[in-house]
Design an enzyme around this catalytic site. Structure first.
Site, PDB file in Angstrom:
ATOM      1  N   CYS A  42       0.850  -1.195   0.000  1.00 50.99           N
ATOM      2  CA  CYS A  42       0.000   0.000   0.000  1.00 50.99           C
ATOM      3  C   CYS A  42       0.886   1.247   0.000  1.00 50.99           C
ATOM      4  O   CYS A  42       1.981   1.232   0.561  1.00 50.99           O
ATOM      5  CB  CYS A  42      -0.921   0.003   1.221  1.00 50.99           C
ATOM      6  SG  CYS A  42      -2.077   1.405   1.236  1.00 50.99           S
ATOM      7  N   ASP A  44       0.457   3.755   1.694  1.00 53.26           N
ATOM      8  CA  ASP A  44       0.427   4.327   3.044  1.00 53.26           C
ATOM      9  C   ASP A  44       1.849   4.579   3.575  1.00 53.26           C
ATOM     10  O   ASP A  44       2.679   3.680   3.584  1.00 53.26           O
ATOM     11  CB  ASP A  44      -0.314   3.342   3.971  1.00 53.26           C
ATOM     12  CG  ASP A  44      -0.684   3.985   5.302  1.00 53.26           C
ATOM     13  OD1 ASP A  44       0.227   4.474   5.996  1.00 53.26           O
ATOM     14  OD2 ASP A  44      -1.877   4.003   5.642  1.00 53.26           O
ATOM     15  N   ARG A  46       3.000   4.792   6.374  1.00 57.31           N
ATOM     16  CA  ARG A  46       3.397   4.077   7.598  1.00 57.31           C
ATOM     17  C   ARG A  46       3.857   2.649   7.345  1.00 57.31           C
ATOM     18  O   ARG A  46       4.197   1.933   8.289  1.00 57.31           O
ATOM     19  CB  ARG A  46       2.205   4.065   8.582  1.00 57.31           C
ATOM     20  CG  ARG A  46       1.758   5.455   9.007  1.00 57.31           C
ATOM     21  CD  ARG A  46       0.400   5.416   9.659  1.00 57.31           C
ATOM     22  NE  ARG A  46      -0.654   4.994   8.718  1.00 57.31           N
ATOM     23  CZ  ARG A  46      -1.937   4.867   9.038  1.00 57.31           C
ATOM     24  NH1 ARG A  46      -2.332   5.125  10.275  1.00 57.31           N
ATOM     25  NH2 ARG A  46      -2.818   4.482   8.134  1.00 57.31           N
ATOM     26  N   HIS A  98      -2.300  -3.899   5.006  1.00 55.19           N
ATOM     27  CA  HIS A  98      -2.133  -3.516   6.416  1.00 55.19           C
ATOM     28  C   HIS A  98      -3.496  -3.233   7.036  1.00 55.19           C
ATOM     29  O   HIS A  98      -4.384  -2.669   6.372  1.00 55.19           O
ATOM     30  CB  HIS A  98      -1.213  -2.293   6.548  1.00 55.19           C
ATOM     31  CG  HIS A  98      -1.772  -1.047   5.932  1.00 55.19           C
ATOM     32  ND1 HIS A  98      -2.328  -0.031   6.676  1.00 55.19           N
ATOM     33  CD2 HIS A  98      -1.892  -0.657   4.638  1.00 55.19           C
ATOM     34  CE1 HIS A  98      -2.750   0.927   5.854  1.00 55.19           C
ATOM     35  NE2 HIS A  98      -2.494   0.563   4.616  1.00 55.19           N
ATOM     36  N   CYS A 101      -6.289   0.045   6.760  1.00 55.75           N
ATOM     37  CA  CYS A 101      -6.042   0.593   5.416  1.00 55.75           C
ATOM     38  C   CYS A 101      -7.185   1.532   5.006  1.00 55.75           C
ATOM     39  O   CYS A 101      -8.347   1.119   4.937  1.00 55.75           O
ATOM     40  CB  CYS A 101      -5.903  -0.538   4.405  1.00 55.75           C
ATOM     41  SG  CYS A 101      -5.475   0.056   2.745  1.00 55.75           S
TER      42      CYS A 101
END
Ligand code: CO
Length: 210
Positions: A42, A44, A46, A98, A101
């Protein structure tokens, strides 16, 4: 100092440190990359592939998009996949989702988000395939967590449906495909699904003459 200028400063410090540890570091990497892994994760911020797996530059070939999707008309993903499998000859492909999400969460609402709706539609399809199981789950958080796992599973299966992977399975018995989910709360990756090279797939998706 502006925030983006700090990035350039940090970069200089990082490069200096690498050279101090190993004066051939950049020269070696500049000449050759031989990663064993393709990571589809992803976007993302993080979930940084190298950092959470303790891998160094040169060890993982990375593709990231919203909600770690494998969409069979996505030229970007398919180009990365073909290069990783046919040229780099990666041994493993990891699809890593994750919990928490935002892409999966957004797809499970009816909110109109604009152009991203078109991307999230693929996740709504995952829900439709597994509606009975997901609707049986009591809390929203648990439902979303399960959707993240099922989404990873579907994307692993989507990889196996590509002619690129089928051809590699037939001729090289590689790569193996792993579906993982990263937990933002403790930093631990949980394996949730796996397709080893040569795994039987639904015959309607099989190609002849590869
Ligand atoms: Co995400």
């Amino acid at each position: 100092m502006k925030a983006y200028e700090k990035l350039l400063l940090e970069n200089k410090a990082w490069a200096k440190e690498k050279i101090e540890d190993d004066d051939q570091f950049f020269e070696r990497l500049a000449n050759l990359q031989t990663p064993e892994f393709l990571w589809i994760g992803c976007s993302d911020s993080r979930v940084p592939a190298n950092e959470i797996t303790g891998t160094k530059p040169g060890e993982i070939f990375v593709h990231r998009n919203i909600a770690n999707m494998v969409v069979n008309t996505d030229l970007n993903l398919l180009s990365v996949l073909q290069y990783a499998v046919e040229v780099l000859k990666v041994k493993h492909i990891i699809v890593c989702g994750h919990y928490g999400c935002g892409g999966v969460k957004a797809a499970m609402t009816n909110h109109h988000y604009g152009i991203i709706n078109k991307w999230l539609r693929n996740i709504k399809d995952v829900y439709r395939f597994h509606r009975e199981e997901v609707d049986d789950i009591k809390t929203e958080e648990a439902r979303l967590n399960r959707m993240v796992e099922l989404n990873v599973q579907e994307q692993v299966m989507n990889l196996a449906k590509t002619s690129i992977v089928q051809k590699a399975w037939k001729h090289a018995q590689l790569p193996h495909i792993h579906g993982w989910v990263y937990d933002l709360h403790d930093g631990i990756i949980k394996p949730v699904f796996e397709m080893l090279a040569g795994t039987h797939i639904d015959p309607i998706y099989e190609f002849d003459d590869l």
